[in-house]
Design a protein around this motif. Structure first.
Motif, mmCIF file in Angstrom:
data_model
loop_
_atom_site.group_PDB
_atom_site.id
_atom_site.type_symbol
_atom_site.label_atom_id
_atom_site.label_comp_id
_atom_site.label_asym_id
_atom_site.label_seq_id
_atom_site.Cartn_x
_atom_site.Cartn_y
_atom_site.Cartn_z
ATOM 1 N N LYS A 62 33.572 58.470 44.206
ATOM 2 C CA LYS A 62 33.522 58.034 45.663
ATOM 3 C C LYS A 62 33.818 59.246 46.271
ATOM 4 C CE LYS A 62 34.306 53.139 44.775
ATOM 5 N NZ LYS A 62 35.367 52.098 45.019
ATOM 6 N N GLN A 64 35.070 59.874 50.317
ATOM 7 C CA GLN A 64 35.655 58.916 51.601
ATOM 8 C C GLN A 64 35.348 57.442 51.366
ATOM 9 O OE1 GLN A 64 33.674 61.233 54.716
ATOM 10 N NE2 GLN A 64 35.607 62.266 55.295
ATOM 11 N N GLN A 66 33.108 56.275 49.874
ATOM 12 C CA GLN A 66 31.462 55.800 49.678
ATOM 13 C C GLN A 66 30.855 56.106 48.170
ATOM 14 O OE1 GLN A 66 29.008 57.437 52.536
ATOM 15 N NE2 GLN A 66 27.171 57.060 51.253
ATOM 16 N N LEU A 68 28.871 57.561 45.533
ATOM 17 C CA LEU A 68 27.733 58.580 45.440
ATOM 18 C C LEU A 68 27.004 58.470 44.205
ATOM 19 C CD1 LEU A 68 29.659 61.945 46.450
ATOM 20 C CD2 LEU A 68 28.655 60.294 47.823
ATOM 21 N N GLN A 71 23.019 58.129 44.120
ATOM 22 C CA GLN A 71 22.373 58.445 45.391
ATOM 23 C C GLN A 71 21.596 60.173 45.212
ATOM 24 O OE1 GLN A 71 22.400 56.895 48.580
ATOM 25 N NE2 GLN A 71 23.377 55.360 47.502
ATOM 26 N N LYS A 75 21.255 63.231 50.282
ATOM 27 C CA LYS A 75 21.991 62.436 50.975
ATOM 28 C C LYS A 75 23.261 62.700 50.815
ATOM 29 C CE LYS A 75 19.145 58.078 51.473
ATOM 30 N NZ LYS A 75 18.898 56.858 51.152
ATOM 31 N N ILE A 76 23.741 63.000 49.321
ATOM 32 C CA ILE A 76 25.217 63.441 48.978
ATOM 33 C C ILE A 76 25.803 64.647 49.893
ATOM 34 C CG2 ILE A 76 26.425 64.381 47.120
ATOM 35 C CD1 ILE A 76 24.794 62.668 45.345
ATOM 36 N N ARG A 78 24.420 65.375 52.715
ATOM 37 C CA ARG A 78 24.709 65.103 54.497
ATOM 38 C C ARG A 78 26.127 64.385 54.351
ATOM 39 N NH1 ARG A 78 18.573 62.464 55.427
ATOM 40 N NH2 ARG A 78 17.773 64.552 55.638
ATOM 41 N N CYS A 79 26.847 63.701 53.339
ATOM 42 C CA CYS A 79 27.958 63.004 53.509
ATOM 43 C C CYS A 79 29.192 64.030 53.845
ATOM 44 C CB CYS A 79 28.408 62.268 52.225
ATOM 45 S SG CYS A 79 27.275 60.970 51.837
ATOM 46 N N GLY A 80 28.997 65.076 53.568
ATOM 47 C CA GLY A 80 29.818 66.460 54.026
ATOM 48 C C GLY A 80 30.368 67.189 53.009
ATOM 49 N N TYR A 151 33.383 68.442 54.731
ATOM 50 C CA TYR A 151 34.579 68.040 54.525
ATOM 51 C C TYR A 151 35.159 68.584 53.332
ATOM 52 C CZ TYR A 151 33.347 64.752 58.355
ATOM 53 O OH TYR A 151 32.969 64.073 59.173
#
Length: 229
Positions: A62, A64, A66, A68, A71, A75-76, A78-80, A151
């Motif tokens: 996980k 944040q 969410q 992963l 995925q 896309k991963i 792009r989550c930061g 992040y």
């Protein structure tokens, strides 16, 4: 502290061969965590699993809050999450500036802030990355990951195979990133620097957790038993 990355009971396979056996790893915002262990103990496999590069994984990853797991890698990212993979992987047919802008996003990290962190890159903006030294290419790959304004920055053997003076420049830059409050997961073999830079350390042995704690608690016995130093 706010929990940023939470890896729980992670199992990963290469085909029929299991590589990770219930790995646990967590990183808080603003924290620098070292993932340690001898060669072949699963450190890079953990990174690949986080980024969705392994076909067969089980458990929970996980970021944040969410999930992963399952995925696709793009896309991963792009989550930061920003990745500096093992080995220097700059785009050789692009200039330094073009490499930096290849994956750039809006945020505090731009060419100006990159040149402040790595002045060498500021002197070589129009130079093809294939003509840079190995150390300069590694700086460029770190800088390119920062340009995504992540992040969490993940450094997988970022100083491996570099000259001592270049290694020290990179460790100085990592120290500056820590002072700026950037969350970092770092894998490296330089125990002295890892202990100096880290807030928390996790050691893997044969794909499983065997020790976790403060860097100051890594004594000679732990080093000899799990790190080979």
């Amino acid at each position: 502290m706010t929990l940023l990355l939470d890896v729980r009971n992670l199992h990963t396979w290469y085909g029929a061969s299991q590589a990770l056996f219930g790995v646990n790893l967590s990183i808080n915002e603003g924290q620098v965590v070292s993932l340690m262990g001898r060669n072949g103990m699963g450190k890079s496999t953990v990174v690949k699993s986080i980024f969705g590069m392994m076909k067969t994984t089980k458990g929970s990853i996980k970021f944040q809050n969410q999930e992963l797991l399952g995925q696709p890698s793009y896309k991963i990212a792009r989550c930061g999450l920003g990745l500096v993979p093992e080995g220097r992987r700059a785009f050789g047919n692009l200039t330094v500036s073009e490499n930096l802008h290849a994956a750039s996003t809006n945020g505090p990290w731009n060419e100006k802030s990159i040149h402040h962190l790595f002045p060498r890159l500021g002197e070589r903006t129009s130079q093809l990355s294939s003509t840079l030294s190995g150390g300069e290419q590694q700086m460029l790959v770190i800088a390119r990951a920062l340009m995504t304004n992540p992040y969490l920055l993940i450094l997988d053997e970022a100083t491996e195979g570099l000259a001592p003076t270049i290694r020290q420049e990179i460790w100085t830059a990592i120290g500056e990133l820590k002072r700026q409050g950037i969350s970092i997961l770092v894998i490296d073999k330089t125990l002295k620097e890892l202990i100096r830079i880290s807030d928390h350390c996790v050691i893997l042995e044969r794909g499983a957790n065997v020790w976790a704690g403060n860097p100051s608690d890594i004594n000679e016995n732990i080093s000899k038993r799990y790190l080979g130093v």
